[in-house]
Scaffold this active site. Structure first.
Site, PDB file in Angstrom:
ATOM      1  N   TYR A 198      18.078  -2.756  -9.974  1.00  7.67           N
ATOM      2  CA  TYR A 198      18.253  -3.288 -11.332  1.00  7.67           C
ATOM      3  C   TYR A 198      19.725  -3.255 -11.691  1.00  7.67           C
ATOM      4  O   TYR A 198      20.521  -2.549 -11.068  1.00  7.67           O
ATOM      5  CB  TYR A 198      17.445  -2.470 -12.349  1.00  7.67           C
ATOM      6  CG  TYR A 198      17.941  -1.058 -12.546  1.00  7.67           C
ATOM      7  CD1 TYR A 198      17.484  -0.028 -11.734  1.00  7.67           C
ATOM      8  CD2 TYR A 198      18.876  -0.753 -13.536  1.00  7.67           C
ATOM      9  CE1 TYR A 198      17.939   1.272 -11.902  1.00  7.67           C
ATOM     10  CE2 TYR A 198      19.332   0.547 -13.713  1.00  7.67           C
ATOM     11  CZ  TYR A 198      18.861   1.553 -12.895  1.00  7.67           C
ATOM     12  OH  TYR A 198      19.315   2.838 -13.054  1.00  7.67           O
ATOM     13  N   CYS A 199      20.086  -4.045 -12.687  1.00  6.11           N
ATOM     14  CA  CYS A 199      21.436  -4.008 -13.250  1.00  6.11           C
ATOM     15  C   CYS A 199      21.335  -4.349 -14.734  1.00  6.11           C
ATOM     16  O   CYS A 199      20.235  -4.343 -15.284  1.00  6.11           O
ATOM     17  CB  CYS A 199      22.365  -4.947 -12.488  1.00  6.11           C
ATOM     18  SG  CYS A 199      21.884  -6.683 -12.571  1.00  6.11           S
ATOM     19  N   THR A 200      22.447  -4.650 -15.375  1.00  2.00           N
ATOM     20  CA  THR A 200      22.429  -4.839 -16.828  1.00  2.00           C
ATOM     21  C   THR A 200      21.565  -6.018 -17.272  1.00  2.00           C
ATOM     22  O   THR A 200      20.687  -5.875 -18.111  1.00  2.00           O
ATOM     23  CB  THR A 200      23.871  -5.063 -17.349  1.00  2.00           C
ATOM     24  OG1 THR A 200      24.709  -4.094 -16.744  1.00  2.00           O
ATOM     25  CG2 THR A 200      23.938  -4.948 -18.854  1.00  2.00           C
ATOM     26  N   ILE A 227      18.164  -4.519 -17.494  1.00  2.00           N
ATOM     27  CA  ILE A 227      17.811  -3.502 -18.492  1.00  2.00           C
ATOM     28  C   ILE A 227      17.577  -4.147 -19.863  1.00  2.00           C
ATOM     29  O   ILE A 227      16.663  -3.779 -20.597  1.00  2.00           O
ATOM     30  CB  ILE A 227      18.932  -2.439 -18.597  1.00  2.00           C
ATOM     31  CG1 ILE A 227      19.136  -1.754 -17.253  1.00  2.00           C
ATOM     32  CG2 ILE A 227      18.614  -1.422 -19.674  1.00  2.00           C
ATOM     33  CD1 ILE A 227      20.485  -1.085 -17.098  1.00  2.00           C
TER      34      ILE A 227
END
Ligand SMILES: [Zn+2]
Ligand SMILES: [Zn+2]
Length: 357
Positions: A198-200, A227
């Site tokens: 996952y990332c932003t 996120i």
């Protein structure tokens, strides 16, 4: 309201009403072939400037990456304009949880070689062979699986203040570094483990998942919309929140609080704290975490040397800086030997231990 692919008219109306006269903070990206980036750039600038859109937008031959703020009352025309561009029709908009009218102060649309500085040679692997995109519900399920390795694709200063429970948070300065580190450390598990990332907002995982598949990882998953979209979904669907702390964001707000947990420490005294600041000495500008009492004691500086410089009259400070490269590249400078409580864990398994995995 599962993904923000298609905001219905009603959902849009609700959003705008909630915001009132305020601005909405929005981000989106799209990988798409753009031939004449200059013309496209100018087109966007003119249209969005008219709508009082502010933000930072990167345009490249490979697509667009945009972080912006739109007056709530102009959201509808803004969305309509996006829909006139074929590859942006119904693009997923990641809409921030907390809005701040000062998230961006200018509209900057820049032409770049790439929309994310990933350091990858795209010709060397199939960028379209991506991992499986999962929504918040599926993601929650996957990350409880003992066969899953959950990897945070962001940099150290981002994951330090907030990350998913049980995530491996590589202590890296760049995305490229993180790709290599993870591959190296998980070499033995390319076939038996599920690699969940996952990332932003999802953009970094788009390339990373394809890269890992190319490197031989068999089970690769990525959190759709990152996120930001996860938090929207857990709220809308009443799912359990598995994210601890704050989500670091790349605008003036710096972060959004997702859970009440404070998982970081003041880099100067070690007390629990998760507020990033830049050293007040303009020649330093180091990005670091400082608690309120250190902020007061150190006058918002990272060291006593910086404090001394910062106390000098402005002209003297300027004279001192003369000839020295004044780096405002705050994100690269998020480390310094004189900050005793900044964690420096280069190995994934050390990070896992420190995160109690
Ligand atoms: Zn402190
Ligand atoms: Zn400093």
């Amino acid at each position: 309201m599962q993904l923000y692919n298609n905001l219905s008219a009603k959902e849009r109306a609700e959003l705008i009403e909630q915001a009132g006269k305020e601005r909405l903070t929005i981000s989106f990206y799209k990988y798409a072939k753009i031939n004449n980036t200059e013309i496209f750039r100018n087109h966007l600038f003119l249209a969005w400037d008219e709508l009082d859109v502010l933000g930072r937008i990167y345009v490249a031959n490979e697509g667009i990456n945009a972080q912006l703020s739109v007056p709530a009352e102009n959201f509808e025309p803004f969305k309509n304009h996006l829909d006139t561009i074929s590859f942006l029709e119904n693009v997923r908009l990641n809409i921030a949880i907390e809005h701040d009218n000062f998230a961006f102060l200018k509209l900057k649309v820049k032409v770049r070689n790439k929309i994310v500085a990933d350091g990858l040679n795209d010709a060397s692997f199939d960028v379209t062979n991506k991992g499986v995109h999962v929504n918040a519900e599926k993601f929650n399920e996957l990350i409880e699986d003992p066969n899953t390795v959950l990897v945070d694709m962001r940099n150290h200063y981002e994951s330090e203040i907030g990350h998913f429970k049980n995530a491996v948070t590589p202590d890296v300065d760049t995305f490229r570094e993180s790709l290599d580190l993870i591959e190296e450390d998980l070499r033995e598990h390319k076939e038996d483990k599920k690699l969940v990332m996952y990332c932003t907002g999802g953009i970094r995982c788009e390339k990373a998942s394809a890269y890992y598949k190319h490197k031989g990882f068999k089970n690769v998953f990525q959190l759709e919309g990152g996120i930001i979209n996860y938090v929207r979904q857990i709220e809308a669907e009443g799912l359990e929140n598995k994210f601890l702390g704050k989500n670091f964001v790349f605008d003036e707000r710096r972060s959004e609080r997702i859970s009440d947990d404070v998982i970081a420490n003041c880099h100067q005294c070690g007390e629990p704290a998760d507020l990033h600041t830049n050293c007040a000495n303009e020649a330093c500008h180091l990005l670091f975490i400082q608690c309120d009492s250190c902020k007061e004691k150190m006058e918002n500086c990272c060291s006593s040397t910086c404090m001394e410089i910062n106390r000098l009259p402005y002209e003297e400070q300027k004279a001192l800086r003369k000839g020295q490269g004044n780096s405002n590249d705050i994100f690269k400078k998020g480390r310094a030997d004189h900050l005793p409580f900044k964690k420096d864990l280069r190995n994934i398994f050390e990070t896992m231990k420190s995160n109690n995995i």
